[in-house]
Design an enzyme around this catalytic site. Structure first.
Site, PDB file in Angstrom:
ATOM      1  N   HIS A 123       0.849  -1.201   0.000  1.00 26.50           N
ATOM      2  CA  HIS A 123       0.000   0.000   0.000  1.00 26.50           C
ATOM      3  C   HIS A 123       0.877   1.241   0.000  1.00 26.50           C
ATOM      4  CE1 HIS A 123      -4.103  -1.510   0.428  1.00 26.50           C
ATOM      5  NE2 HIS A 123      -3.704  -2.360   1.357  1.00 26.50           N
ATOM      6  N   ASP A 130      -7.355  -2.575  -1.706  1.00 29.45           N
ATOM      7  CA  ASP A 130      -8.385  -3.325  -0.976  1.00 29.45           C
ATOM      8  C   ASP A 130      -9.707  -3.051  -1.667  1.00 29.45           C
ATOM      9  OD1 ASP A 130      -6.388  -3.920   0.831  1.00 29.45           O
ATOM     10  OD2 ASP A 130      -7.122  -2.580   2.401  1.00 29.45           O
ATOM     11  N   GLU A 187      -6.492 -12.005   3.704  1.00 29.62           N
ATOM     12  CA  GLU A 187      -7.490 -10.953   3.488  1.00 29.62           C
ATOM     13  C   GLU A 187      -8.083 -11.086   2.085  1.00 29.62           C
ATOM     14  OE1 GLU A 187      -5.382  -7.297   4.060  1.00 29.62           O
ATOM     15  OE2 GLU A 187      -5.198  -7.555   6.230  1.00 29.62           O
ATOM     16  N   HIS A 190      -7.668  -7.874  -0.196  1.00 31.65           N
ATOM     17  CA  HIS A 190      -6.369  -7.260  -0.485  1.00 31.65           C
ATOM     18  C   HIS A 190      -5.696  -7.919  -1.691  1.00 31.65           C
ATOM     19  CE1 HIS A 190      -2.410  -5.383   0.758  1.00 31.65           C
ATOM     20  NE2 HIS A 190      -2.003  -6.375  -0.037  1.00 31.65           N
TER      21      HIS A 190
END
Length: 209
Positions: A123, A130, A187, A190
């Site tokens: 990120h 996301d 996740e 993600h």
């Protein structure tokens, strides 16, 4: 010649420290771009610009999804493919300044969910996103867990969710993988660009874009 050598020396020092302020080095040639400038059809719900996140406080000064230009173009192609199926993307997070990463890690130093700022998150490179799926009316589709839920339900190999949630997770994963994104195992929301590690960690403010 001396000036050029000095400039290269400064850039090398920034890179060796793991944080590269490209805005300072290249002036107006910012490596980041607003995803809605690339494809306004992509919905956004930037949770870290609100208190509706695991930190329970706004971390960003504005609700925008910034990404590296190369990554934004790939995400736009994902959106275009999904639209043919009556679906689309909603983004929760994109570029995250390193200073924000440090704040997250200070409160929740949990590897697998929060990247250690000493290494840098993708990120922070503007090369991770996301997201979830929406229907043609912009309504979110069911997924196995809520966004930013730190539990087994968020894992990609969790199979005890409702069939429609599992199907939606699979659709998003296949659509993203087609354009070279790799899903994080813990996740479902993600995705990292496959070339993410080749980009430097950034700490540019949102106002720089």
């Amino acid at each position: 010649m001396k000036y050029k050598a000095l400039t290269l020396a400064v850039i090398s020092l920034w890179l060796s420290q793991g944080v590269f302020n490209e805005h300072a080095a290249y002036g107006k040639e910012n490596p980041l771009i607003d995803i809605q400038k690339v494809n306004p059809g992509i919905k956004i719900d930037i949770r870290y610009a609100t208190p509706d996140n695991f930190m329970k406080e706004p971390l960003y000064p504005e609700a925008r999804c910034l990404l590296r230009r190369e990554v934004a173009e790939k995400l736009s192609r994902v959106q275009q493919d999904l639209e043919k199926k009556g679906l689309g993307l909603k983004v929760f997070d994109g570029y995250r300044p390193l200073s924000v990463q440090k704040k997250m890690w200070a409160r929740f130093p949990v590897e697998g969910y929060i990247a250690n700022p000493a290494k840098g998150s993708n990120h922070n490179r503007g090369a991770a996103v996301d997201l979830t799926l929406v229907d043609s009316n912009g309504r979110e589709l069911p997924m196995p867990s809520a966004y930013d839920e730190f539990s087994e339900r968020a894992h990609r190999d969790y199979m005890a969710a409702a069939p429609d949630a599992l199907k939606n997770r699979q659709i998003s994963q296949e659509a993203m993988e087609k354009e070279g994104f790799i899903g994080l195992s813990t996740e479902w929301w993600h995705f990292d660009d496959k070339d993410a590690k080749q980009y430097p960690v950034l700490d540019l403010p949102f106002s720089s874009v």
